[in-house]
Write a protein that holds these residues in place. Sequence first.
Motif, mmCIF file in Angstrom:
data_model
loop_
_atom_site.group_PDB
_atom_site.id
_atom_site.type_symbol
_atom_site.label_atom_id
_atom_site.label_comp_id
_atom_site.label_asym_id
_atom_site.label_seq_id
_atom_site.Cartn_x
_atom_site.Cartn_y
_atom_site.Cartn_z
ATOM 1 N N ALA A 101 -2.945 -14.410 30.940
ATOM 2 C CA ALA A 101 -3.137 -14.481 32.384
ATOM 3 C C ALA A 101 -2.617 -15.785 32.971
ATOM 4 O O ALA A 101 -2.140 -15.820 34.108
ATOM 5 N N ASN A 102 -2.678 -16.869 32.211
ATOM 6 C CA ASN A 102 -2.238 -18.172 32.712
ATOM 7 C C ASN A 102 -0.745 -18.208 33.014
ATOM 8 O O ASN A 102 -0.283 -19.063 33.760
ATOM 9 N N THR A 108 -1.412 -26.050 27.102
ATOM 10 C CA THR A 108 -2.756 -25.788 26.588
ATOM 11 C C THR A 108 -2.997 -24.295 26.411
ATOM 12 O O THR A 108 -3.576 -23.846 25.406
ATOM 13 N N ALA A 109 -2.562 -23.501 27.383
ATOM 14 C CA ALA A 109 -2.772 -22.058 27.317
ATOM 15 C C ALA A 109 -2.027 -21.448 26.141
ATOM 16 O O ALA A 109 -2.597 -20.664 25.357
ATOM 17 N N PHE A 110 -0.758 -21.804 25.985
ATOM 18 C CA PHE A 110 0.010 -21.245 24.869
ATOM 19 C C PHE A 110 -0.484 -21.779 23.528
ATOM 20 O O PHE A 110 -0.465 -21.064 22.520
ATOM 21 N N ASP A 111 -0.924 -23.035 23.489
ATOM 22 C CA ASP A 111 -1.488 -23.565 22.248
ATOM 23 C C ASP A 111 -2.716 -22.760 21.816
ATOM 24 O O ASP A 111 -2.917 -22.494 20.624
ATOM 25 N N GLU A 155 -9.328 -20.234 30.095
ATOM 26 C CA GLU A 155 -10.055 -20.898 31.167
ATOM 27 C C GLU A 155 -11.544 -20.639 30.981
ATOM 28 O O GLU A 155 -11.949 -19.779 30.194
ATOM 29 N N GLU A 156 -12.346 -21.372 31.705
ATOM 30 C CA GLU A 156 -13.791 -21.191 31.607
ATOM 31 C C GLU A 156 -14.178 -19.820 32.147
ATOM 32 O O GLU A 156 -13.693 -19.384 33.190
ATOM 33 N N ARG A 157 -15.067 -19.144 31.429
ATOM 34 C CA ARG A 157 -15.500 -17.831 31.869
ATOM 35 C C ARG A 157 -16.361 -17.953 33.114
ATOM 36 O O ARG A 157 -17.314 -18.737 33.147
ATOM 37 N N PRO A 158 -16.052 -17.179 34.166
ATOM 38 C CA PRO A 158 -16.867 -17.252 35.376
ATOM 39 C C PRO A 158 -18.314 -16.873 35.094
ATOM 40 O O PRO A 158 -18.588 -16.009 34.256
ATOM 41 N N THR A 159 -19.215 -17.499 35.800
ATOM 42 C CA THR A 159 -20.643 -17.178 35.609
ATOM 43 C C THR A 159 -21.080 -15.999 36.452
ATOM 44 O O THR A 159 -22.057 -15.326 36.124
ATOM 45 N N ALA A 166 -10.574 -11.494 27.863
ATOM 46 C CA ALA A 166 -11.249 -12.351 26.889
ATOM 47 C C ALA A 166 -10.964 -13.790 27.285
ATOM 48 O O ALA A 166 -9.801 -14.205 27.342
ATOM 49 N N TYR A 167 -12.004 -14.525 27.596
ATOM 50 C CA TYR A 167 -11.849 -15.903 28.053
ATOM 51 C C TYR A 167 -11.874 -16.841 26.850
ATOM 52 O O TYR A 167 -12.835 -16.858 26.075
ATOM 53 N N ALA A 168 -10.796 -17.599 26.713
ATOM 54 C CA ALA A 168 -10.666 -18.526 25.594
ATOM 55 C C ALA A 168 -10.962 -19.947 26.087
ATOM 56 O O ALA A 168 -10.548 -20.325 27.189
#
Length: 532
Positions: free
Chosen positions: A196-197, A209-212, A488-492, A500-502
């Motif tokens: 998604a990033n 960071t996203a691809f890593d 990214e941080e998973r929304p609350t 799937a939030y990594a």
Amino acid sequence: MTRDGDDGGDGGADGARRRFLAALAAAGVPAVAGCNQSGGESTDTATDEPTEATGTPATETTEPTETTEPGPSVRIAELSAPPVGQYRPGTIDVTVANDGEERFDGLVAVEFTDEFVDSRAVEVPAGETAEATVEFERGRVGDNAVSVAVRGDGETIASATGTVTVTPYPEHDVDVDGTDLVCGDGVVYFGGSSLANAFSPDRGDDLATAFDAIADRGVASVRVFGFAPSWARIDSMPGPETYNDAWFEFFDRVVVAAKRRDIRLFVPLINGNPAYGPIGEENLSVNVPQFVRWADDAETRSDFFDSDECMAMFEGWVERLVTHENHLTGVEYRNDPTIAMWELGNEIQMSPPRVGESIRPWIEQAGSFVKGLDDRTLLTTGSYGHQGRNAFVDEASADPIDVVSIHYYPGPSHYDLPEDEVIPTLEAAIETAHEEIGKPLYVGEYNWGVQPEDSAPYEERAEWVGRLQDVMAERNVAATNYWTVAVEERPTSYHKHSTAYAPAESTTLDVVESHVRRLRERSPSSCIEAED
């Protein structure tokens, strides 16, 4: 060491000069006003010597000496820069000779035209030579001019220029052999996800960071839209025959980020029908509804597939995309093996009440146009394919199509199939692709959608995703990309049921990682290597 970044920021020539001077200061060697990096204004001799590795001239320039007092007499005896693949570790080896009577202590600094590379301290006893090796990575294909300066006692003592030849990487394209994908020396199975990033700049501020994060999970492929979707905060095509250079610069960075990590890209050319997300004049996108909105010979979304104006807009966008030259690499997308496959469109199909009618004539025409521009990169439809959404066999059998495409969402948030039909439905699609159509199968999206809950990590989703992966692996599906991962941080307050939030949502990510590493182990091709 500095290198070409994923964001393409190299600071330009002025930035390279500032970094050059900073390196001198850090090494305790003062810069001298009026003395440039090429040997200064008082240079009076120049000799051309072939570099041992590249065979191209390395020009050495030495400052004249005004004193007859004994001391070091320094020259660059050899500049060696072996050819290297894009963004692969390379070396520039410099041999410094001291023909004088005293020891020389100084600095060897290396830079490209647009980028300072690095510097090394060098100590050369009288009458001897010493080696200095500088490591680098470079993305621009072809001969890259490099300059080397030896400095000591506040002066440029010697300088030389040469070239570093950067070759395309990866070395091999992906091709088709029967119902398999092949690369280089053998069959290859791609396992990965969408990211998604990488869909738009507002979510891609930190592509590295996203691809890593997904590379650490072993993914070999990433599916990413070759356009800005309607929910992005940027337009890639604001109007007919109008294209946004800023988006292309962003996508250049996406390609480079994948290339650095040995990840191949699967790229839909447009968004299909339905084109998910709100569509309005203030929120344009490269998709079927928007093309229909712009065309005078189309009224409904299904008219897209018979509209001459829509086809012209599609062809204009495709040509602009596949022939775009990456500003970081100097390579057109159509010539870059990092892009393994084009998709004619994400879930292209007729709209109600014509869902399921064949769009094969459009696929033949659009596919032939794409192949006319790029006969290197594999092509698929990008369709959902089965379950009544498309005329599966007819469309996938079109001549320009190399690989069969399906998506699969059997879970409760989507098709909500009875559990005893989930696996047989997938097995039937695989069998049809292999036995009836006779082409490799690519599952471009799959997931087990569950309603978001604060109690995630969604064990049910992870369990069923694992079951689907078992079938795809056992039945030799050529490529599978999980939909979707967001680093990214998973929304609350709201979690998308297919995201799937990594790194927080590890349950599903662990299952995806297990699958992609299994496919690496099963791939005879050296294009994808098993990882420890």
